[in-house]
Scaffold this active site. Structure first.
Site, PDB file in Angstrom:
ATOM      1  N   GLY A  18      -3.738   2.181  -3.612  1.00 54.15           N
ATOM      2  CA  GLY A  18      -3.810   0.771  -3.998  1.00 54.15           C
ATOM      3  C   GLY A  18      -4.841   0.597  -5.084  1.00 54.15           C
ATOM      4  O   GLY A  18      -5.632   1.503  -5.354  1.00 54.15           O
ATOM      5  N   LYS A  19      -4.793  -0.574  -5.692  1.00 51.74           N
ATOM      6  CA  LYS A  19      -5.722  -0.822  -6.792  1.00 51.74           C
ATOM      7  C   LYS A  19      -7.167  -0.657  -6.329  1.00 51.74           C
ATOM      8  O   LYS A  19      -8.025  -0.214  -7.079  1.00 51.74           O
ATOM      9  CB  LYS A  19      -5.535  -2.236  -7.331  1.00 51.74           C
ATOM     10  CG  LYS A  19      -4.294  -2.343  -8.189  1.00 51.74           C
ATOM     11  CD  LYS A  19      -4.112  -3.730  -8.753  1.00 51.74           C
ATOM     12  CE  LYS A  19      -2.647  -3.881  -9.155  1.00 51.74           C
ATOM     13  NZ  LYS A  19      -2.241  -5.195  -9.522  1.00 51.74           N
TER      14      LYS A  19
END
Ligand code: GLU
Length: 480
Positions: free
Chosen positions: A246-247
């Site tokens: 994920g970011k």
């Protein structure tokens, strides 16, 4: 039936490898079947929107060669591909649902909803809106949130092209919001209306949507439309193999890979194999080959890991396949303009291609080596630190005399037959007799001025006979 797939990102920041993999799989199937690939922008959550995302998404896909037939920049048969420009469509569909008794305005204040929630908690049962349906339905003024009225509370079973038969109980169904108080539709509503209007046949998306699928199914049923084929992709896990990428967990902007000198072909090849297993030994695929062989049946259910080392390996394999002219174009972008100009003026840039090929995994490696002075000496006579010319257990006089002998042997090589190989043949026997390091180290250092560099034959082959002799002579002088 013509296959229509779509990639439907929300413009909430940069694209990372996870999103791109979804786009790639949807694109591959569309291209393989001569179908249609749509880029749709899901921008109905205005609070999460990040300026510049739309351009970023398009640039990322373009860079990777994932072209779309319909999208935000095209004239589409279904109108705009940007959800915020399709609000009329959702409102129209909402009225149809109201007319059929499948939607109602949410009459409650936040405090009332909170009270329902608390009560449910106290009674240890899940909080569901559908337990609080108002008796009297108001007309919708477009300002209150509009809720779906689930037509039938039942257990849902459905088929996923990757996961097979899936099912969920009644607790998965609820009267979810179709249109929010701000007039924008929710994802749950908008994507189904759009998939319908855009003729989407296959929905490729991440596994976090499985839990909501019964809700989607109940809406398809209320609308009286067939389900698309669901293709749930396995997650991409971070390097630790546990957490989903994920970011926030280090996933980086896909365009950073471009800045670092990854090739689209390397990224695409690597990503295709995260969650898809073609069987067999073959690992290196061009984009065209992937289009030929990709299939939904071979998409895996378990997650794949984002291993940056493996990505570099794939990238290197694709760099090796680049034709020389393309390689040089890349190299020019990653070398400093001074180095580049010097190498070109001396006509050695082309000769360096095989060596650069061998030494890099991503083009940024060229930049790093350039900063460390690794390329310029092929064009310009380097400054050589005298003490470093002398191998361990040798002295200046001995080193000078070995270099002199090597020089004599090299002088005997004809200019016209001067190559790395003839250079090697000229000095090899002598080097063996003297102890290789005693001859080859000072020779290499005299030519490059670097502790690390390709072997002296390779360098000599590239810089030519005159320049080689000149550099050896300088070294001999400096030793005396
Ligand atoms: N807009 C959704 C997202 O960004 C897309 C999910 C889908 O493809 O339906 O995750």
């Amino acid at each position: 039936m013509k296959v229509v797939t779509r990639f439907a990102p929300s413009p909430t920041g940069f694209m990372h490898i996870g999103g791109i993999r979804t786009a790639l799989f949807a694109w591959l199937i569309a291209r393989k079947t001569n179908g249609t690939f749509i880029l749709r922008i899901e921008d109905t959550d205005k609070a999460r929107e990040v300026a510049g995302s739309l351009e970023h998404i398009q640039e990322s896909l373009q860079w990777l060669g994932l072209d779309w037939d319909y999208g935000p920049d095209k004239k589409n048969p279904f109108g705009s591909a940007i959800q915020s420009q399709r609000l009329d469509t959702y409102v129209k569909a909402a009225h149809e649902l109201i007319a059929k008794g499948h939607a109602y305005p949410d009459p409650y204040t936040e405090a009332e909803v909170e009270a329902f929630r608390k009560k449910a908690e106290e009674e240890r049962r899940p909080f569901l809106y559908r337990n609080h349906r108002p008796e009297k339905i108001e007309t919708w003024d477009g300002k209150k949130p509009l809720r779906f009225r689930v037509p039938e509370i039942k257990r849902y079973k459905w088929n996923d092209a990757v996961r097979g038969e899936l099912e969920a109980g009644e607790e998965a169904l609820d009267d979810f919001i179709l249109i929010k108080g701000d007039g924008y539709p929710t994802y749950n509503f908008a994507h189904i209306i759009d998939d319908l209007h855009m003729g989407v046949t296959h929905v490729f998306r991440a596994d976090e949507f499985i839990a909501s699928t019964p809700k989607f199914l109940s809406l398809y049923d209320a609308l009286g439309i067939p389900y698309p084929v669901f293709v749930t992709l396995p997650p991409i896990l971070g390097a630790d193999g546990k957490k989903k990428l994920g970011k926030r967990d280090g996933a980086k902007d896909i365009l950073e890979y471009r800045t670092e000198g990854y090739l689209p072909a390397g990224i695409v090849n690597f990503l295709a194999l995260i969650g898809w297993n073609p069987g067999g030994e073959k690992e290196i695929f061009s984009q065209e080959e992937l289009v030929q062989v990709f299939s939904i049946d071979q998409i895996q259910t378990h997650g794949g890991i984002l291993n940056e080392e493996k990505l570099k390996w794939f990238n290197r394999e694709h760099i090796l396949k680049l034709p020389e002219t393309e390689f040089i174009q890349y190299a020019k972008k990653f070398l400093s303009s001074d180095t580049c100009a010097a190498l070109e003026t001396k006509g050695v840039l082309e000769k360096l291609v095989p060596i650069m090929h061998e030494r890099i995994q991503v083009f940024k490696d060229l930049t790093e080596m350039d900063s460390a002075g690794e390329w310029l000496y092929f064009a310009e006579t380097p400054n050589v630190e005298v003490v470093k010319l002398i191998p361990k257990n040798a002295d200046a006089t001995g080193t000078a005399s070995r270099l002199t002998e090597a020089l004599t042997r090299l002088q005997a090589v004809q200019e016209g037959s001067w190559t790395a190989e003839t250079v090697k043949n000229a000095v090899w026997e002598y080097a063996e007799a003297e102890g290789r390091g005693n001859v080859l180290w000072p020779l290499r250092f005299a030519l490059s001025g670097k502790e690390k560099s390709p072997d002296p034959f390779t360098i000599a082959g590239i810089i030519g006979k005159d320049e080689t002799e000149k550099r050896i002579n300088r070294a001999i002088d400096s030793l005396s």
